[in-house]
Design a protein around this motif. Structure first.
Motif, short mmCIF file in Angstrom:
data_model
loop_
_atom_site.label_atom_id
_atom_site.label_comp_id
_atom_site.label_asym_id
_atom_site.label_seq_id
_atom_site.Cartn_x
_atom_site.Cartn_y
_atom_site.Cartn_z
N ILE A 197 -0.88 58.86 -26.61
CA ILE A 197 -0.14 61.10 -27.56
C ILE A 197 -0.32 61.33 -26.18
N ASN A 198 1.19 62.20 -25.78
CA ASN A 198 1.55 62.09 -24.34
C ASN A 198 1.36 64.17 -24.08
N CYS A 199 0.23 64.29 -23.74
CA CYS A 199 -0.31 65.24 -23.31
C CYS A 199 0.31 66.50 -23.24
N ALA A 200 1.48 66.10 -21.78
CA ALA A 200 2.02 67.08 -21.92
C ALA A 200 3.81 67.77 -22.49
N SER A 201 4.19 67.07 -23.61
CA SER A 201 4.61 67.05 -24.56
C SER A 201 4.47 67.43 -25.84
N ILE A 202 3.21 67.65 -26.06
CA ILE A 202 2.89 68.89 -26.93
C ILE A 202 2.14 70.18 -26.45
N PRO A 203 2.49 71.58 -27.13
CA PRO A 203 2.21 72.96 -26.97
C PRO A 203 0.58 72.37 -26.93
N GLU A 204 0.16 73.73 -25.90
CA GLU A 204 -1.70 73.87 -25.89
C GLU A 204 -2.31 74.26 -27.58
N THR A 205 -0.78 75.11 -28.00
CA THR A 205 -2.15 75.02 -29.34
C THR A 205 -2.41 73.92 -30.07
N LEU A 206 -1.14 73.21 -30.16
CA LEU A 206 -0.98 71.95 -30.79
C LEU A 206 -1.75 70.64 -31.01
N LEU A 207 -1.88 70.64 -29.33
CA LEU A 207 -2.86 69.53 -28.72
C LEU A 207 -3.88 69.19 -29.32
N ILE A 243 -2.56 63.06 -19.10
CA ILE A 243 -4.18 63.49 -19.42
C ILE A 243 -3.94 64.95 -17.95
N GLY A 244 -3.25 64.64 -16.46
CA GLY A 244 -3.39 65.40 -16.04
C GLY A 244 -3.13 67.17 -16.73
N ASP A 245 -2.27 67.19 -17.46
CA ASP A 245 -2.13 68.37 -17.70
C ASP A 245 -2.38 68.92 -19.03
N MET A 246 -4.16 67.58 -19.72
CA MET A 246 -4.59 68.54 -20.98
C MET A 246 -5.12 69.80 -20.55
N PRO A 247 -4.93 70.79 -21.13
CA PRO A 247 -5.60 72.33 -21.32
C PRO A 247 -6.96 71.92 -20.36
N PHE A 248 -7.63 72.97 -19.66
CA PHE A 248 -8.82 73.04 -18.78
C PHE A 248 -9.79 72.83 -20.11
N ASN A 249 -10.12 74.33 -21.17
CA ASN A 249 -10.60 74.31 -21.89
C ASN A 249 -11.28 73.07 -23.20
N VAL A 278 -10.57 54.79 -24.75
CA VAL A 278 -9.53 55.73 -24.70
C VAL A 278 -9.25 54.92 -23.11
N VAL A 279 -7.59 54.75 -22.53
CA VAL A 279 -7.56 54.98 -21.86
C VAL A 279 -6.35 55.74 -21.68
N CYS A 280 -6.53 56.67 -20.18
CA CYS A 280 -6.10 57.42 -19.71
C CYS A 280 -4.81 56.81 -18.30
N ALA A 281 -3.87 57.78 -18.27
CA ALA A 281 -2.36 57.94 -17.48
C ALA A 281 -2.03 59.17 -16.61
N LEU A 286 -5.27 63.84 -10.08
CA LEU A 286 -6.25 64.30 -10.07
C LEU A 286 -7.90 64.66 -9.04
N GLN A 287 -7.61 64.15 -8.55
CA GLN A 287 -9.04 64.34 -7.26
C GLN A 287 -8.22 65.93 -6.46
N GLU A 288 -6.77 65.68 -6.06
CA GLU A 288 -6.59 67.73 -5.55
C GLU A 288 -6.96 69.06 -7.06
N MET A 289 -6.78 67.53 -8.21
CA MET A 289 -6.51 69.64 -8.63
C MET A 289 -7.91 69.29 -9.63
N VAL A 290 -9.47 68.54 -9.15
CA VAL A 290 -10.07 69.04 -8.93
C VAL A 290 -10.96 69.55 -8.03
N ALA A 291 -10.89 69.60 -6.62
CA ALA A 291 -10.72 70.51 -5.84
C ALA A 291 -10.09 71.58 -5.72
#
Length: 449
Positions: A197-207, A243-249, A278-281, A286-291
């Motif tokens: 599943i591509n987290c960036a291709s699915i709208p946040e409301t549907l993911l 996975i970096g595009d997954m909504p924070f909530n 689970v394998v993520c890509a 991501l470390q900058e996004m965490v910061a």
């Protein structure tokens, strides 16, 4: 230049063949002993073998013995037997022993050139196929023989049997999903589902509903209870791309699933146990996004117990031709095209292009070239790659360069259509044979590649 061994005790024939086959790095041997020594030393792709060798030049005994020895120590060598008589039984015997082809004297320059050229092309293609099979990663499906890819394959083989979480990092088009499938295919879960599943291709409301599923009546349009991707991957592997595009909530809910191995469907109250790796890509840092508080730190450490970096194609130049040949065979078969390989200019273009789109770009260019190729070899222009004065392969608006590209393509196609007959190729192009040779020399074309 390709190595060509000529086995003949007649110095006149040797000189004639050397002149006729000047495009190759020619080595000579006048008897069986020296022929075998030359095969071991030079490893020629093609051998022309006179069957009438000393000490019995009147018969084919010594030549046939040399043929058998050559193929015993170098079974992939293409041996073209040359006979001075019309004894077709001997020629057929040589073919039965493994000779690639036979040719009867007297020597005709154009004919022997075509025969040797075809043998060289076939030897080159078979060598590429052997290399591709050798490095195609039979276990992992990861193709390449570069040091970076070897290391990546080794990591995949080590982590696959475990349940450790894997994070794949790489630019777009480098093959992150292929690597994720490799982790799945060599694990104990190989016979279970692989769900991507591509987290960036699915709208946040549907993911969320895509991942966790929902109960009937959970929201407008939920007419029946539906399993999510996590449940569908039961016993197997779930690949979360980008996975970096997954909504924070939503990250908190994913973290709970990873820790507890249970999920709740949207609108549900029951905890459902799941056994999923689970394998993520991602292509993001991501470390900058965490910061920057854009990605949960606890989730980052949960998904990245092992990190595998997937190198861009520009850093694995030795893999470009192997991958290109793999795609060429795949699409030639799919589109039913009789494409044998890449012309020399195409190989140079593939090597020099920087591949900003990585393997996906290479795959698309090879696919289109298989469709566009007018002969059994793909040229640079079929790939949409062109040489300019800076050495990069891009479209050019320089008229001199465009003319050179057009004339080069026309010569290559005429050569292929006439099966290497220079007189016919010149006639097809509407020029004289000397003019054709002049153009070949001018553009430095190697038509036997």
């Amino acid at each position: 230049m390709e190595k060509l061994l000529i086995v003949d005790d007649d110095t006149g024939i040797q000189k004639q063949l050397k002149w006729s086959l000047s495009d190759y790095d020619v080595v000579f041997a006048e008897n069986r002993e020296k022929a075998i020594a030359s095969v071991r030393r030079y490893e020629p792709s093609v051998v022309t073998l006179d069957l009438g060798l000393p000490p019995d030049p009147a018969n084919a005994t010594e030549g046939l013995a040399a043929l058998q020895e050559i193929l015993a120590i170098a079974p992939h060598t293409k041996v073209i037997v040359i006979t001075g008589n019309d004894n077709h039984e001997v020629a057929l015997q040589a073919i039965a022993l493994g000779a690639y082809d036979f040719y009867q004297k007297p020597i005709d320059s154009d004919v022997i050139n075509v025969i040797v050229s075809r043998a060289m092309s076939l030897a080159h293609l078979e060598k590429e196929n052997r290399t591709m099979k050798q490095f195609a990663g039979a276990e992992t499906g990861i193709i390449g023989n570069s040091t970076l890819v070897d290391r990546m394959r080794e990591m995949v083989l080590r982590v696959a049997p475990t349940e450790i979480s894997v994070l794949l990092l790489g630019e777009s088009g480098t093959g992150k999903e292929v690597t994720a499938k490799a982790v799945h295919n060599v694990s104990d879960r190989a016979k279970k589902p692989f769900i991507a599943i591509n987290c960036a291709s699915i709208p946040e409301t549907l993911l969320e509903s895509e991942l966790f599923g929902f109960e009937k009546g959970a929201f407008t349009g939920a007419h029946r209870t539906t399993k999510g991707k996590i449940e569908c991957a039961q016993g197997g592997t779930l690949f979360l791309d980008e996975i970096g595009d997954m909504p924070f909530n939503l990250q908190a809910k994913l973290l709970r699933f990873l820790q507890e191995k249970v999920i709740e469907r949207i609108g549900g109250r029951q905890e459902i146990p799941v056994d999923v790796r689970v394998v993520c890509a991602t292509n993001q840092h991501l470390q900058e996004m965490v910061a920057n508080k854009e990605f949960r730190e606890d989730l980052f450490y949960r998904i990245s117990e092992i990190t595998i970096n997937i190198p861009p194609l520009r850093d694995r130049e030795e893999d470009v031709i192997i991958l290109a040949q793999f795609f060429l065979q795949q699409y030639a078969k799919e589109y039913k095209r009789n494409i044998k390989g890449f012309a020399e200019d195409a190989i140079q273009a593939l090597k020099q292009h920087r591949w900003p789109g990585n393997i996906r770009e290479l795959q698309n260019k090879v696919k289109s070239s298989v469709i566009m190729a007018a002969s059994n070899q793909v040229c640079a222009i079929d790939l949409g790659l062109f040489a300019d004065d800076d050495g990069d392969y891009e479209l050019s608006l320089n008229l001199r360069t465009v003319r050179e590209q057009a004339e080069t393509l026309a010569i290559q196609k005429a050569y292929a259509l006439t099966e290497g007959n220079m007189s016919k190729a010149a006639a097809l192009l509407g020029i004289t044979r000397p003019t054709l040779y002049s153009l070949i020399e001018k553009y430095g074309l190697n038509l036997h590649a």
